[in-house]
Design a protein around this motif. Structure first.
Motif, PDB file in Angstrom:
ATOM      1  N   ARG A   1     -13.066   1.979  -7.629  1.00  0.00           N
ATOM      2  CA  ARG A   1     -11.840   1.856  -8.434  1.00  0.00           C
ATOM      3  C   ARG A   1     -11.674   0.446  -8.996  1.00  0.00           C
ATOM      4  O   ARG A   1     -11.197   0.275 -10.123  1.00  0.00           O
TER       5      ARG A   1
ATOM      6  N   ILE B   1      -8.119   9.653  -5.353  1.00  0.00           N
ATOM      7  CA  ILE B   1      -8.303   8.493  -6.220  1.00  0.00           C
ATOM      8  C   ILE B   1      -9.757   8.413  -6.676  1.00  0.00           C
ATOM      9  O   ILE B   1     -10.053   8.190  -7.856  1.00  0.00           O
TER      10      ILE B   1
ATOM     11  N   SER C   1      -4.548   5.904  -9.450  1.00  0.00           N
ATOM     12  CA  SER C   1      -3.611   6.077  -8.340  1.00  0.00           C
ATOM     13  C   SER C   1      -3.129   7.518  -8.343  1.00  0.00           C
ATOM     14  O   SER C   1      -3.445   8.293  -9.247  1.00  0.00           O
TER      15      SER C   1
ATOM     16  N   SER D   1      -0.100   4.172  -0.869  1.00  0.00           N
ATOM     17  CA  SER D   1      -0.890   5.306  -0.371  1.00  0.00           C
ATOM     18  C   SER D   1      -0.784   5.420   1.145  1.00  0.00           C
ATOM     19  O   SER D   1      -0.501   6.491   1.690  1.00  0.00           O
TER      20      SER D   1
ATOM     21  N   SER E   1       0.832  -1.201   0.000  1.00  0.00           N
ATOM     22  CA  SER E   1       0.000   0.000   0.000  1.00  0.00           C
ATOM     23  C   SER E   1       0.865   1.249   0.000  1.00  0.00           C
ATOM     24  O   SER E   1       1.238   1.764   1.056  1.00  0.00           O
TER      25      SER E   1
ATOM     26  N   ARG F   1      -5.440   1.291 -13.525  1.00  0.00           N
ATOM     27  CA  ARG F   1      -5.833   1.429 -12.123  1.00  0.00           C
ATOM     28  C   ARG F   1      -5.535   2.849 -11.631  1.00  0.00           C
ATOM     29  O   ARG F   1      -4.401   3.330 -11.735  1.00  0.00           O
TER      30      ARG F   1
END
Length: 311
Positions: free
Chosen positions: A176, A256, A273, A22, A20, A271
């Motif tokens: 997402r 996001i 991001s 983020s 992760s 994806r």
């Protein structure tokens, strides 16, 4: 309270760095002790998710003995053993045992997370938004509660706001990843949302339905906004460094969702991001939001229509 062991912490740091980006970026703002415990809790959550799904760090497939249900049962048992003081050779469970003991995290919370994984194993169907939010609580809201306990929060109202942030995060994740999830037979969008949009549940991933799916996910992202707002209210009760980290994580995940909404039917071509530069900008904004929370006026009343975590 004892310090986290170096070996266990190092394994946990590797897990978050790969699993992760983020959360890893936001977690740098924690003080050393809080960061160590947050990272170690993350490593346990990631491990349990991977064991149930037969993956490594949420990617690919890994050969694992037993069915998903059997592996989940084993996780329940090992979690209870951790609370009973039994040692574990697995770094994620060794980390978990240290964290829950050091922060007095009640056993019901990690068990509620495992109940969320049970919903996946059983292929639970989500008829209405409340059903989806119940799932969101079990796989993300309760993680927010445990993280808040690590940050020293004990008041129920603050734990409620931490749960709200987890709900917002998971609604964003669902939006997402909806096409990818549908490809492996998982569907978290409320069935009544799909019916109103004219999308057959077995055709969510079909290219001809992308515009309709984009409209449904935009609706879900709109539903996430009041929970993001509630979380921003909750950071005022956290220590400044923790508040900065959580405000940053909130900003990153919300960004996001904004990208998914803006991309419309092209949202799943790649994806969504945030870049390193965007994360740095959002980090600065998170620190500013945490500072502003120190001088904010009284919090407005919580809207009565919002979903509330189980007592």
């Amino acid at each position: 309270m004892s310090e986290p062991s170096g070996t266990v912490l190092a394994a946990s740091e590797e897990s978050i760095a790969q699993g992760s980006k983020s959360f890893a970026a936001a977690a740098r703002l924690f003080d050393a002790r809080t960061r160590a415990d947050a990272v170690m809790l993350y490593a346990w959550c990631r491990h349990c998710d991977d064991v149930v799904d037969g993956q490594i760090l949420g990617m690919g497939r890994a050969e694992m003995a037993g069915t998903p249900a059997e592996r989940l049962d084993a996780l329940y048992e090992e979690t209870r053993r951790a609370y009973g003081g039994a040692p574990s050779a697995h770094p994620a469970f060794a980390a978990f045992a240290e964290v829950v003991a050091r922060n007095d995290i009640p056993e019901r919370y990690p068990l509620q997370l495992l109940e969320g994984f049970r919903m996946d194993v059983e292929g639970r169907r989500y008829e209405r938004l409340d059903d989806t939010l119940t799932y969101c609580y079990h796989v993300a809201g309760v993680v927010g509660v445990m993280m808040a306990l690590i940050m020293g929060a004990r008041e129920e109202v603050v734990l409620d706001r931490a749960s709200d942030l987890g709900l917002a995060f998971q609604l964003t994740n669902i939006s997402r990843d909806v096409i990818e999830d549908a490809g492996i037979g998982r569907l978290y969008l409320p069935a009544d949302f799909l019916a109103e949009a004219g999308i057959p549940e077995d055709r969510v991933a079909a290219p001809e339905n992308r515009e309709k799916v984009a409209a449904v996910t935009a609706r879900l992202l709109d539903m996430a906004e009041p929970y993001y707002d509630q979380a921003l209210i909750g950071i005022r009760a956290l220590p400044l460094r923790s508040a900065s980290a959580i405000a940053t994580a909130r900003a990153v995940y919300r960004a996001i969702g904004t990208k998914v909404r803006a991309a419309g039917p092209r949202a799943w071509d790649a994806r969504a991001s945030t870049s390193k530069a965007e994360k740095l900008r959002l980090l600065a904004g998170g620190v500013a939001a945490a500072l502003a929370s120190r001088v904010a006026g009284p919090a407005p009343a919580r809207p009565t229509h919002l979903w509330t975590r189980p007592s």
